[in-house]
Write an enzyme that holds these catalytic residues in place. Structure first.
Site, PDB file in Angstrom:
ATOM      1  N   GLU A  64       0.874  -1.187   0.000  1.00 13.71           N
ATOM      2  CA  GLU A  64       0.000   0.000   0.000  1.00 13.71           C
ATOM      3  C   GLU A  64       0.902   1.225   0.000  1.00 13.71           C
ATOM      4  OE1 GLU A  64      -3.423   1.011  -0.062  1.00 13.71           O
ATOM      5  OE2 GLU A  64      -2.328   2.913  -0.061  1.00 13.71           O
ATOM      6  N   CYS A 119     -12.536   4.101   1.583  1.00  7.19           N
ATOM      7  CA  CYS A 119     -13.665   4.013   2.520  1.00  7.19           C
ATOM      8  C   CYS A 119     -13.294   4.525   3.910  1.00  7.19           C
ATOM      9  CB  CYS A 119     -14.162   2.574   2.602  1.00  7.19           C
ATOM     10  SG  CYS A 119     -15.391   2.348   3.883  1.00  7.19           S
ATOM     11  N   CYS A 126     -16.364   6.734   2.948  1.00 14.17           N
ATOM     12  CA  CYS A 126     -17.548   6.391   3.760  1.00 14.17           C
ATOM     13  C   CYS A 126     -17.435   6.758   5.235  1.00 14.17           C
ATOM     14  CB  CYS A 126     -17.830   4.888   3.688  1.00 14.17           C
ATOM     15  SG  CYS A 126     -17.477   4.127   2.120  1.00 14.17           S
ATOM     16  N   LYS A 140     -16.951  10.547   5.973  1.00  9.66           N
ATOM     17  CA  LYS A 140     -18.191  11.168   5.470  1.00  9.66           C
ATOM     18  C   LYS A 140     -19.341  10.929   6.449  1.00  9.66           C
ATOM     19  CE  LYS A 140     -21.078   8.954   3.539  1.00  9.66           C
ATOM     20  NZ  LYS A 140     -21.120   8.428   2.206  1.00  9.66           N
ATOM     21  N   GLY A 179     -24.086  16.040  -9.539  1.00  4.94           N
ATOM     22  CA  GLY A 179     -25.384  15.695  -8.958  1.00  4.94           C
ATOM     23  C   GLY A 179     -25.446  14.248  -8.520  1.00  4.94           C
ATOM     24  N   TYR A 189     -23.861  10.869  -5.950  1.00  3.78           N
ATOM     25  CA  TYR A 189     -23.800  10.566  -4.518  1.00  3.78           C
ATOM     26  C   TYR A 189     -22.991  11.630  -3.757  1.00  3.78           C
ATOM     27  CZ  TYR A 189     -24.728   5.396  -4.827  1.00  3.78           C
ATOM     28  OH  TYR A 189     -25.251   4.140  -5.003  1.00  3.78           O
ATOM     29  N   GLU A 214     -24.427  14.330  -1.103  1.00  3.61           N
ATOM     30  CA  GLU A 214     -24.123  14.087   0.315  1.00  3.61           C
ATOM     31  C   GLU A 214     -23.391  15.297   0.912  1.00  3.61           C
ATOM     32  OE1 GLU A 214     -22.047  10.329   0.472  1.00  3.61           O
ATOM     33  OE2 GLU A 214     -23.910   9.194   0.423  1.00  3.61           O
ATOM     34  N   ARG A 250     -25.518  19.541 -14.135  1.00  7.49           N
ATOM     35  CA  ARG A 250     -25.729  19.785 -15.562  1.00  7.49           C
ATOM     36  C   ARG A 250     -27.025  19.187 -16.107  1.00  7.49           C
ATOM     37  NH1 ARG A 250     -20.884  15.946 -18.067  1.00  7.49           N
ATOM     38  NH2 ARG A 250     -21.654  13.973 -17.259  1.00  7.49           N
ATOM     39  N   GLY A 271     -17.323  12.657 -10.407  1.00  2.00           N
ATOM     40  CA  GLY A 271     -17.060  11.253 -10.728  1.00  2.00           C
ATOM     41  C   GLY A 271     -15.676  10.801 -10.299  1.00  2.00           C
ATOM     42  N   ASP A 327     -13.231  -0.960  -6.799  1.00  3.96           N
ATOM     43  CA  ASP A 327     -13.473   0.175  -7.695  1.00  3.96           C
ATOM     44  C   ASP A 327     -12.567   0.170  -8.923  1.00  3.96           C
ATOM     45  OD1 ASP A 327     -15.223   0.922  -5.741  1.00  3.96           O
ATOM     46  OD2 ASP A 327     -14.383   2.910  -5.399  1.00  3.96           O
ATOM     47  N   THR A 372     -18.100  -0.146  -1.044  1.00  7.22           N
ATOM     48  CA  THR A 372     -17.208  -0.916  -0.177  1.00  7.22           C
ATOM     49  C   THR A 372     -17.662  -2.358   0.055  1.00  7.22           C
ATOM     50  OG1 THR A 372     -16.417   1.034   0.910  1.00  7.22           O
ATOM     51  CG2 THR A 372     -16.239  -0.990   2.170  1.00  7.22           C
ATOM     52  N   HIS A 410     -45.494  -0.382  15.287  1.00  2.00           N
ATOM     53  CA  HIS A 410     -46.181   0.892  15.457  1.00  2.00           C
ATOM     54  C   HIS A 410     -45.740   1.590  16.741  1.00  2.00           C
ATOM     55  CE1 HIS A 410     -49.415   3.724  14.839  1.00  2.00           C
ATOM     56  NE2 HIS A 410     -49.769   3.567  16.111  1.00  2.00           N
ATOM     57  N   GLU A 449     -43.319   1.349   9.219  1.00  2.00           N
ATOM     58  CA  GLU A 449     -44.504   0.482   9.173  1.00  2.00           C
ATOM     59  C   GLU A 449     -45.280   0.670   7.867  1.00  2.00           C
ATOM     60  OE1 GLU A 449     -47.868   1.413  11.885  1.00  2.00           O
ATOM     61  OE2 GLU A 449     -46.681   3.152  12.472  1.00  2.00           O
TER      62      GLU A 449
HETATM   63  P1  NDP Z   1     -21.198   9.857  -9.748  1.00  2.00           P
HETATM   64  O1  NDP Z   1     -20.782   9.212 -10.999  1.00  2.00           O
HETATM   65  O2  NDP Z   1     -22.274   9.263  -8.913  1.00  2.00           O
HETATM   66  O3  NDP Z   1     -21.616  11.369 -10.049  1.00  2.00           O
HETATM   67  C1  NDP Z   1     -20.825  12.215 -10.825  1.00  2.00           C
HETATM   68  C2  NDP Z   1     -21.624  13.466 -11.083  1.00  2.00           C
HETATM   69  O4  NDP Z   1     -20.820  14.419 -11.733  1.00  2.00           O
HETATM   70  C3  NDP Z   1     -22.827  13.198 -11.977  1.00  2.00           C
HETATM   71  O5  NDP Z   1     -23.879  13.984 -11.509  1.00  2.00           O
HETATM   72  C4  NDP Z   1     -22.342  13.661 -13.344  1.00  2.00           C
HETATM   73  O6  NDP Z   1     -23.365  14.128 -14.167  1.00  2.00           O
HETATM   74  C5  NDP Z   1     -21.450  14.818 -12.944  1.00  2.00           C
HETATM   75  N1  NDP Z   1     -20.409  15.099 -13.897  1.00  2.00           N
HETATM   76  C6  NDP Z   1     -19.529  14.237 -14.464  1.00  2.00           C
HETATM   77  N2  NDP Z   1     -18.683  14.885 -15.288  1.00  2.00           N
HETATM   78  C7  NDP Z   1     -19.028  16.189 -15.245  1.00  2.00           C
HETATM   79  C8  NDP Z   1     -18.545  17.359 -15.884  1.00  2.00           C
HETATM   80  N3  NDP Z   1     -17.535  17.311 -16.732  1.00  2.00           N
HETATM   81  N4  NDP Z   1     -19.141  18.541 -15.615  1.00  2.00           N
HETATM   82  C9  NDP Z   1     -20.184  18.579 -14.749  1.00  2.00           C
HETATM   83  N5  NDP Z   1     -20.687  17.518 -14.123  1.00  2.00           N
HETATM   84  C10 NDP Z   1     -20.117  16.336 -14.367  1.00  2.00           C
HETATM   85  O7  NDP Z   1     -19.856  10.038  -8.954  1.00  2.00           O
HETATM   86  P2  NDP Z   1     -19.534  10.393  -7.450  1.00  2.00           P
HETATM   87  O8  NDP Z   1     -18.172  10.966  -7.528  1.00  2.00           O
HETATM   88  O9  NDP Z   1     -20.609  11.167  -6.800  1.00  2.00           O
HETATM   89  O10 NDP Z   1     -19.481   8.967  -6.762  1.00  2.00           O
HETATM   90  C11 NDP Z   1     -18.678   7.930  -7.325  1.00  2.00           C
HETATM   91  C12 NDP Z   1     -19.161   6.592  -6.862  1.00  2.00           C
HETATM   92  O11 NDP Z   1     -18.779   6.405  -5.518  1.00  2.00           O
HETATM   93  C13 NDP Z   1     -20.676   6.411  -6.859  1.00  2.00           C
HETATM   94  O12 NDP Z   1     -21.168   6.020  -8.101  1.00  2.00           O
HETATM   95  C14 NDP Z   1     -20.848   5.351  -5.815  1.00  2.00           C
HETATM   96  O13 NDP Z   1     -20.684   4.104  -6.429  1.00  2.00           O
HETATM   97  C15 NDP Z   1     -19.718   5.618  -4.847  1.00  2.00           C
HETATM   98  N6  NDP Z   1     -20.197   6.323  -3.643  1.00  2.00           N
HETATM   99  C16 NDP Z   1     -21.116   5.718  -2.849  1.00  2.00           C
HETATM  100  C17 NDP Z   1     -21.593   6.346  -1.724  1.00  2.00           C
HETATM  101  C18 NDP Z   1     -22.620   5.667  -0.878  1.00  2.00           C
HETATM  102  O14 NDP Z   1     -22.778   4.455  -0.983  1.00  2.00           O
HETATM  103  N7  NDP Z   1     -23.339   6.395  -0.037  1.00  2.00           N
HETATM  104  C19 NDP Z   1     -21.128   7.672  -1.335  1.00  2.00           C
HETATM  105  C20 NDP Z   1     -20.179   8.220  -2.244  1.00  2.00           C
HETATM  106  C21 NDP Z   1     -19.738   7.564  -3.353  1.00  2.00           C
HETATM  107  P3  NDP Z   1     -24.279  13.128 -15.063  1.00  2.00           P
HETATM  108  O15 NDP Z   1     -25.295  12.539 -14.143  1.00  2.00           O
HETATM  109  O16 NDP Z   1     -24.887  14.035 -16.074  1.00  2.00           O
HETATM  110  O17 NDP Z   1     -23.350  12.134 -15.655  1.00  2.00           O
END
Ligand code: NDP
Length: 480
Positions: free
Chosen positions: A36, A44, A49, A52, A177, A179, A183, A200, A290, A331, A339, A463, A468
């Site tokens: 590592e 995580c 996680c 967060k 928009g 996760y 969050e 977007r 992302g 991942d 995770t 209840h 419920e």
């Molecule tokens: P996501 O892929 O879920 O979201 C990325 C967001 O960024 C989307 O809304 C996407 O829009 C937008 N986006 C991507 N590229 C651009 C750009 N160039 N300009 C503007 N907006 C853009 O990724 P996250 O980073 O939020 O999370 C990654 C992964 O991590 C998740 O999919 C999930 O698997 C995991 N995760 C899980 C959690 C949980 O279990 N609670 C918590 C956090 C992460 P569009 O929708 O239009 O593509």
């Protein structure tokens, strides 16, 4: 004597890699090493996680204190102190990293604090200069947040940086928009930061049930998040002190930009131009746009491992790559980036390779939660997915829960079941509510077992609870 130094060499000490290494060594008696390059525990535990969720808890107290006054409590709320919280947070992360190191040592895994690279199908080269051979190599290097491809993107921060902030910003713009964007919008808003979010697309949380997405967006706005859909960032620059204090919302042409910083996120305020034509100043900009698998410069393609577009390692249902001695989990394979899924994939790998029980990874009906306020818990198909496959009945209810209604707060919760008309099986369950993450874990068991709506109906309600409602919805609200 084996012809190899190790039976298994794991690259990456996150949740998946550590679990696979421990079980292979502890339960299968394999000779295991793990490398590592950063902190043990991976995304995580160190920058995902766990910290967060602790921030989710921290942010929840603001609303609780306010609600408590309606219940007769005279609570004094002198505000949130980031320095206190962040000190406790770092101590906790250090403790957890220690636990991970101890678990590995306790299972007899040899660890190397170094970066590893593949040299051939059976050997790895470490940044220390050492080379080791292994019968099997497991790549579990995870992923990392990515910034969009735009000038000055380096001035913004990513989710990794949030946990190491020295002070909380007064204002932040969150781009995305998914996760992470949603969050952190809720967390930071709860901690008192002025949060603006640009997404977007037309609605946040693409891929989740539409009704649930709508309610989360509404709740986030009620919480104070200034959420703009159909909006994206166009440009950003450092903001010069004292410049155009009344320049917020001024037309773009009127703005003067300062010289951008050369590298790294910006400490001072940032001026952002968005697709809606406005220019605003924020203390920080967070890109939650992302994540990307960590496969750069690892020698993967040189030894014959194939990568998909986006850099994910291609694997079969047993997590085996195109090179038979090399496997990959978590991942870095970009299957379901959660995770517990990485841990499952690690366990299935050990069963397959070391315990003589070929085990394909089951990616069906994975329950998950988005820790917004309120949370979204989900398992199975959305209404939109299900109706494309077969005729379904939709059971849905939305109401103000007792606890917050008493405190005269506006928030609503949502409980929704998607039921197959043909088999009566519950195909999907979506809950928007405080503690929805806890609730969906239980619903997930029933749905994974193939429970029908009738099974839900036969279950007596607990209840008075919010949950419920999941067993008391008598009539479908519509068919689809
Ligand atoms: P996501 O892929 O879920 O979201 C990325 C967001 O960024 C989307 O809304 C996407 O829009 C937008 N986006 C991507 N590229 C651009 C750009 N160039 N300009 C503007 N907006 C853009 O990724 P996250 O980073 O939020 O999370 C990654 C992964 O991590 C998740 O999919 C999930 O698997 C995991 N995760 C899980 C959690 C949980 O279990 N609670 C918590 C956090 C992460 P569009 O929708 O239009 O593509």
């Amino acid at each position: 004597m084996s012809e190899f130094d190790y039976d298994l060499f794991v690259i990456g000490g996150g949740s998946g890699g550590v679990r696979a290494a421990r079980v292979a060594a502890g339960e299968a008696g394999a000779k295991v090493a793990l490398a590592e390059e950063d902190r043990y525990g991976g995304t995580c535990v160190i920058r995902g996680c766990v910290p967060k969720k602790l921030m989710v808890f921290a942010s929840g107290y603001a609303g609780m204190a306010e609600e408590a006054t309606h219940y007769g409590w005279d609570l004094k709320n002198d505000g949130f102190d980031w320095t206190t919280f962040s000190g406790h947070l770092q101590n906790e992360l250090n403790r957890l990293e220690g636990v991970y190191r101890k678990l590995l040592a306790g299972s007899g895994v040899t660890t190397y604090d170094a970066r590893a690279r593949l040299k051939d199908p059976h050997s790895v080269e470490l940044s220390t200069g050492e080379t080791f051979t292994a019968k099997h190599i497991l790549v579990a290097t995870g992923g990392r947040p990515v910034r969009p491809d735009m000038p000055n993107a380096h001035l913004g921060i990513v989710s990794d940086d949030i946990f190491n902030l020295e002070t909380l910003p007064k204002s932040i713009l969150i781009i995305g928009g998914g996760y992470i964007a949603c969050e952190f919008a809720c967390i930071l808003s709860g901690l008192g930061v002025e949060v603006t979010q640009y997404y977007r697309g037309a609605q946040i949380l693409r891929g989740f049930d539409e009704e649930a997405r709508g309610l989360i967006a509404e709740s986030m706005r009620e919480l104070g998040v200034d959420l703009h859909t159909g909006t994206n960032i166009v440009e950003m620059e450092c903001h010069r002190e004292g410049e155009d204090e009344n320049g917020l919302d001024a037309p773009v042409e009127a703005m003067q930009y300062a010289m951008p910083a050369k590298d790294g996120p910006q400490d001072g305020p940032l001026k952002v131009k968005s697709t809606n034509g406005h220019v605003k100043v924020f203390d920080k900009v967070l890109f939650a746009t992302g994540r990307r698998p960590n496969t750069d410069d690892m020698g993967l393609e040189e030894v014959g491992v194939t990568l998909a577009r986006g850099g994910a390692i291609e694997v079969d249902e047993y997590s085996q790559t195109k090179v038979p001695s090399i496997y990959a989990i978590g991942d870095v394979t970009d299957r379901v980036n959660l995770t517990p899924v990485a841990i499952r994939e690690g366990m299935a790998f050990v069963e397959t390779v070391f315990l003589g029980k070929p085990t394909p990874v089951d990616h069906e009906l994975i329950p998950s939660a988005v820790f917004t306020q309120p949370e979204l818990g989900t398992v199975g198909m959305t209404e939109e997915e299900a109706r494309d496959k077969e005729p379904v009945d939709i059971y849905c209810t939305s109401f103000r829960p007792m606890q917050s209604a008493f405190a005269d707060k506006p928030g609503r919760v949502l409980m929704k079941l998607i039921v197959s008309q043909e088999s009566g099986k519950v195909l999907g369950c979506h809950i928007v509510a405080p503690q929805a993450g806890e609730m969906i874990q239980m619903a997930g068991i029933a749905i994974k077992m193939g429970a029908t709506k009738e099974d839900f109906d036969r279950t007596v309600a607990v209840h008075p609870t919010m949950a419920e409602e999941i067993v008391t919805m008598r009539k479908p609200v519509r068919t689809a």
